[in-house]
Design a protein around this motif. Structure first.
Motif, PDB file in Angstrom:
ATOM      1  N   LEU A  72       0.850  -1.189   0.000  1.00 40.12           N
ATOM      2  CA  LEU A  72       0.000   0.000   0.000  1.00 40.12           C
ATOM      3  C   LEU A  72       0.888   1.242   0.000  1.00 40.12           C
ATOM      4  CD1 LEU A  72      -2.707  -1.049   2.585  1.00 40.12           C
ATOM      5  CD2 LEU A  72      -2.906  -0.988   0.102  1.00 40.12           C
ATOM      6  N   GLN A  73       0.496   2.227  -0.787  1.00 34.92           N
ATOM      7  CA  GLN A  73       1.291   3.449  -0.926  1.00 34.92           C
ATOM      8  C   GLN A  73       0.643   4.581  -0.140  1.00 34.92           C
ATOM      9  OE1 GLN A  73       4.065   2.891  -2.570  1.00 34.92           O
ATOM     10  NE2 GLN A  73       3.350   0.868  -3.155  1.00 34.92           N
ATOM     11  N   GLU A  74       1.490   5.471   0.360  1.00 39.49           N
ATOM     12  CA  GLU A  74       0.999   6.640   1.090  1.00 39.49           C
ATOM     13  C   GLU A  74       0.371   7.656   0.140  1.00 39.49           C
ATOM     14  OE1 GLU A  74       0.940   7.191   4.377  1.00 39.49           O
ATOM     15  OE2 GLU A  74       1.640   5.146   4.654  1.00 39.49           O
ATOM     16  N   SER A  75       0.982   7.817  -1.023  1.00 38.58           N
ATOM     17  CA  SER A  75       0.464   8.794  -1.983  1.00 38.58           C
ATOM     18  C   SER A  75       0.696   8.274  -3.403  1.00 38.58           C
ATOM     19  CB  SER A  75       1.169  10.146  -1.799  1.00 38.58           C
ATOM     20  OG  SER A  75       2.523  10.032  -2.174  1.00 38.58           O
ATOM     21  N   VAL A  76       0.128   8.972  -4.363  1.00 41.95           N
ATOM     22  CA  VAL A  76       0.279   8.591  -5.762  1.00 41.95           C
ATOM     23  C   VAL A  76       1.735   8.747  -6.207  1.00 41.95           C
ATOM     24  CG1 VAL A  76      -0.479   9.091  -8.113  1.00 41.95           C
ATOM     25  CG2 VAL A  76      -2.103   9.237  -6.233  1.00 41.95           C
ATOM     26  N   ASP A  77       2.464   9.701  -5.617  1.00 40.78           N
ATOM     27  CA  ASP A  77       3.859   9.934  -5.995  1.00 40.78           C
ATOM     28  C   ASP A  77       4.792   8.837  -5.459  1.00 40.78           C
ATOM     29  OD1 ASP A  77       2.992  12.267  -7.152  1.00 40.78           O
ATOM     30  OD2 ASP A  77       3.317  13.436  -5.306  1.00 40.78           O
ATOM     31  N   ASP A  78       4.313   8.043  -4.522  1.00 38.96           N
ATOM     32  CA  ASP A  78       5.138   7.030  -3.870  1.00 38.96           C
ATOM     33  C   ASP A  78       5.029   5.658  -4.544  1.00 38.96           C
ATOM     34  OD1 ASP A  78       6.916   6.168  -1.964  1.00 38.96           O
ATOM     35  OD2 ASP A  78       5.342   5.608  -0.541  1.00 38.96           O
ATOM     36  N   VAL A  79       4.505   5.611  -5.751  1.00 42.90           N
ATOM     37  CA  VAL A  79       4.302   4.336  -6.449  1.00 42.90           C
ATOM     38  C   VAL A  79       5.644   3.735  -6.840  1.00 42.90           C
ATOM     39  CG1 VAL A  79       3.280   3.265  -8.485  1.00 42.90           C
ATOM     40  CG2 VAL A  79       2.065   5.078  -7.309  1.00 42.90           C
ATOM     41  N   ARG A  80       5.796   2.442  -6.595  1.00 42.36           N
ATOM     42  CA  ARG A  80       7.010   1.742  -7.003  1.00 42.36           C
ATOM     43  C   ARG A  80       6.625   0.587  -7.919  1.00 42.36           C
ATOM     44  NH1 ARG A  80       8.303  -3.033  -4.935  1.00 42.36           N
ATOM     45  NH2 ARG A  80       7.305  -3.825  -3.064  1.00 42.36           N
ATOM     46  N   VAL A  81       7.582   0.151  -8.706  1.00 44.00           N
ATOM     47  CA  VAL A  81       7.351  -0.951  -9.644  1.00 44.00           C
ATOM     48  C   VAL A  81       7.397  -2.264  -8.864  1.00 44.00           C
ATOM     49  CG1 VAL A  81       8.242  -2.102 -11.691  1.00 44.00           C
ATOM     50  CG2 VAL A  81       8.368   0.384 -11.495  1.00 44.00           C
ATOM     51  N   ALA A  82       6.470  -3.159  -9.167  1.00 44.00           N
ATOM     52  CA  ALA A  82       6.426  -4.463  -8.497  1.00 44.00           C
ATOM     53  C   ALA A  82       7.672  -5.262  -8.854  1.00 44.00           C
ATOM     54  CB  ALA A  82       5.177  -5.219  -8.916  1.00 44.00           C
ATOM     55  N   ASP A  83       8.150  -6.031  -7.889  1.00 45.16           N
ATOM     56  CA  ASP A  83       9.369  -6.809  -8.078  1.00 45.16           C
ATOM     57  C   ASP A  83       9.266  -8.092  -7.253  1.00 45.16           C
ATOM     58  OD1 ASP A  83      11.920  -7.559  -8.783  1.00 45.16           O
ATOM     59  OD2 ASP A  83      12.907  -6.237  -7.344  1.00 45.16           O
ATOM     60  N   CYS A  84       9.659  -9.214  -7.860  1.00 47.30           N
ATOM     61  CA  CYS A  84       9.608 -10.505  -7.162  1.00 47.30           C
ATOM     62  C   CYS A  84      10.773 -10.709  -6.199  1.00 47.30           C
ATOM     63  CB  CYS A  84       9.609 -11.649  -8.184  1.00 47.30           C
ATOM     64  SG  CYS A  84       7.977 -12.013  -8.853  1.00 47.30           S
ATOM     65  N   ALA A  85      11.744  -9.805  -6.219  1.00 42.19           N
ATOM     66  CA  ALA A  85      12.916  -9.974  -5.342  1.00 42.19           C
ATOM     67  C   ALA A  85      12.481  -9.981  -3.883  1.00 42.19           C
ATOM     68  CB  ALA A  85      13.921  -8.853  -5.586  1.00 42.19           C
ATOM     69  N   GLY A  86      12.984 -10.910  -3.131  1.00 43.91           N
ATOM     70  CA  GLY A  86      12.683 -10.995  -1.710  1.00 43.91           C
ATOM     71  C   GLY A  86      11.426 -11.774  -1.376  1.00 43.91           C
ATOM     72  N   ILE A  87      10.678 -12.191  -2.373  1.00 41.95           N
ATOM     73  CA  ILE A  87       9.457 -12.957  -2.107  1.00 41.95           C
ATOM     74  C   ILE A  87       9.766 -14.451  -2.019  1.00 41.95           C
ATOM     75  CG2 ILE A  87       7.213 -13.635  -3.032  1.00 41.95           C
ATOM     76  CD1 ILE A  87       6.941 -10.794  -4.092  1.00 41.95           C
ATOM     77  N   THR A  88      10.565 -14.939  -2.971  1.00 48.90           N
ATOM     78  CA  THR A  88      10.943 -16.348  -2.954  1.00 48.90           C
ATOM     79  C   THR A  88      12.000 -16.565  -1.877  1.00 48.90           C
ATOM     80  OG1 THR A  88      10.503 -16.507  -5.328  1.00 48.90           O
ATOM     81  CG2 THR A  88      11.843 -18.246  -4.332  1.00 48.90           C
ATOM     82  N   ALA A  89      11.690 -17.417  -0.913  1.00 48.29           N
ATOM     83  CA  ALA A  89      12.601 -17.679   0.209  1.00 48.29           C
ATOM     84  C   ALA A  89      13.292 -19.023   0.014  1.00 48.29           C
ATOM     85  CB  ALA A  89      11.830 -17.674   1.519  1.00 48.29           C
ATOM     86  N   GLU A  90      14.509 -19.126   0.515  1.00 51.60           N
ATOM     87  CA  GLU A  90      15.254 -20.384   0.445  1.00 51.60           C
ATOM     88  C   GLU A  90      14.626 -21.443   1.353  1.00 51.60           C
ATOM     89  OE1 GLU A  90      17.932 -21.011  -1.531  1.00 51.60           O
ATOM     90  OE2 GLU A  90      17.635 -19.039  -2.418  1.00 51.60           O
ATOM     91  N   GLU A  91      14.262 -21.035   2.552  1.00 49.20           N
ATOM     92  CA  GLU A  91      13.694 -21.946   3.548  1.00 49.20           C
ATOM     93  C   GLU A  91      12.191 -21.691   3.686  1.00 49.20           C
ATOM     94  OE1 GLU A  91      15.258 -24.325   5.570  1.00 49.20           O
ATOM     95  OE2 GLU A  91      16.960 -24.035   4.223  1.00 49.20           O
ATOM     96  N   PRO A  92      11.416 -22.736   3.962  1.00 46.98           N
ATOM     97  CA  PRO A  92       9.991 -22.511   4.221  1.00 46.98           C
ATOM     98  C   PRO A  92       9.781 -21.669   5.477  1.00 46.98           C
ATOM     99  CG  PRO A  92      10.466 -24.861   3.934  1.00 46.98           C
ATOM    100  CD  PRO A  92      11.778 -24.146   3.991  1.00 46.98           C
ATOM    101  N   ILE A  93       8.710 -20.919   5.480  1.00 52.38           N
ATOM    102  CA  ILE A  93       8.370 -20.072   6.623  1.00 52.38           C
ATOM    103  C   ILE A  93       7.459 -20.888   7.540  1.00 52.38           C
ATOM    104  CG2 ILE A  93       7.208 -17.957   7.329  1.00 52.38           C
ATOM    105  CD1 ILE A  93       7.829 -16.944   4.415  1.00 52.38           C
ATOM    106  N   SER A  94       7.833 -21.014   8.817  1.00 49.23           N
ATOM    107  CA  SER A  94       7.019 -21.747   9.794  1.00 49.23           C
ATOM    108  C   SER A  94       6.125 -20.778  10.551  1.00 49.23           C
ATOM    109  CB  SER A  94       7.922 -22.485  10.776  1.00 49.23           C
ATOM    110  OG  SER A  94       8.667 -23.469  10.099  1.00 49.23           O
ATOM    111  N   PHE A  95       4.946 -21.242  10.890  1.00 51.04           N
ATOM    112  CA  PHE A  95       3.981 -20.417  11.619  1.00 51.04           C
ATOM    113  C   PHE A  95       4.062 -20.713  13.108  1.00 51.04           C
ATOM    114  CE2 PHE A  95       2.216 -20.719   7.352  1.00 51.04           C
ATOM    115  CZ  PHE A  95       1.888 -19.408   7.095  1.00 51.04           C
ATOM    116  N   SER A  96       3.828 -19.688  13.922  1.00 52.79           N
ATOM    117  CA  SER A  96       3.840 -19.875  15.371  1.00 52.79           C
ATOM    118  C   SER A  96       2.478 -19.589  16.001  1.00 52.79           C
ATOM    119  CB  SER A  96       4.903 -18.973  16.012  1.00 52.79           C
ATOM    120  OG  SER A  96       4.616 -17.620  15.733  1.00 52.79           O
ATOM    121  N   VAL A  97       1.514 -19.139  15.212  1.00 53.88           N
ATOM    122  CA  VAL A  97       0.176 -18.880  15.746  1.00 53.88           C
ATOM    123  C   VAL A  97      -0.527 -20.207  16.023  1.00 53.88           C
ATOM    124  CG1 VAL A  97      -0.089 -16.617  14.683  1.00 53.88           C
ATOM    125  CG2 VAL A  97      -0.796 -18.646  13.438  1.00 53.88           C
TER     126      VAL A  97
END
Length: 148
Positions: A72-97
């Motif tokens: 979510l962006q604060e303003s229209v001027d703060d728009v950034r281009v979508a990027d897959c970097a950082g989404i794919t993780a090496e290890e699975p994410i475990s839940f603690s809830v």
């Protein structure tokens, strides 16, 4: 006066023993069948619960990836281009809830196309349980940036 055992009764000695053994055997077989049905039903219920939890884990992974891809962006001027970097993780994410304890999720993001025609394929794989009661659910989502 003493009663004598009739010859007809003399031939029936021991027949109750045979009837008792047959009855006990039949009841044991019935009990074993009922225990098998109960175990099977318990196993099926466990798999259904783990399947629902794995689906929710995969859904959480998809939502997390979408949030990172399109924050979510604060303003229209703060728009950034979508990027897959950082989404794919090496290890699975475990839940603690409490609802997803013992579950994990693996998320991959792939860019298909270029520039304004780029689409993002997000695959989220939720896993719950262990051993022979491990259940996996996979969700695939596609996203595209809006061009204004």
């Amino acid at each position: 006066m003493r009663r004598s055992i009739s010859p007809f009764r003399r031939h029936q000695k021991g027949s109750m023993l045979i009837v008792s053994v047959f009855t006990i055997t039949a009841l044991a077989a019935l009990g074993a069948a009922l225990m098998q049905i109960n175990w099977s039903q318990s196993d099926t219920t466990t798999r259904e619960v783990l399947g629902a939890r794995a689906w929710f884990a995969a859904n959480s992974g998809t939502e997390m990836a979408m949030t990172k891809l399109f924050p979510l962006q604060e303003s229209v001027d703060d728009v950034r281009v979508a990027d897959c970097a950082g989404i794919t993780a090496e290890e699975p994410i475990s839940f603690s809830v409490s609802g997803l304890k013992g579950c994990s999720v693996s998320v991959t993001c792939e860019v298909i196309g270029e520039n304004e025609l780029a689409q993002y394929r997000i695959e989220s794989k939720g896993e719950c349980g262990s051993g022979h009661l491990k259940v996996v659910r996979v969700q695939e989502s596609w996203a595209k940036e809006l061009t204004l």
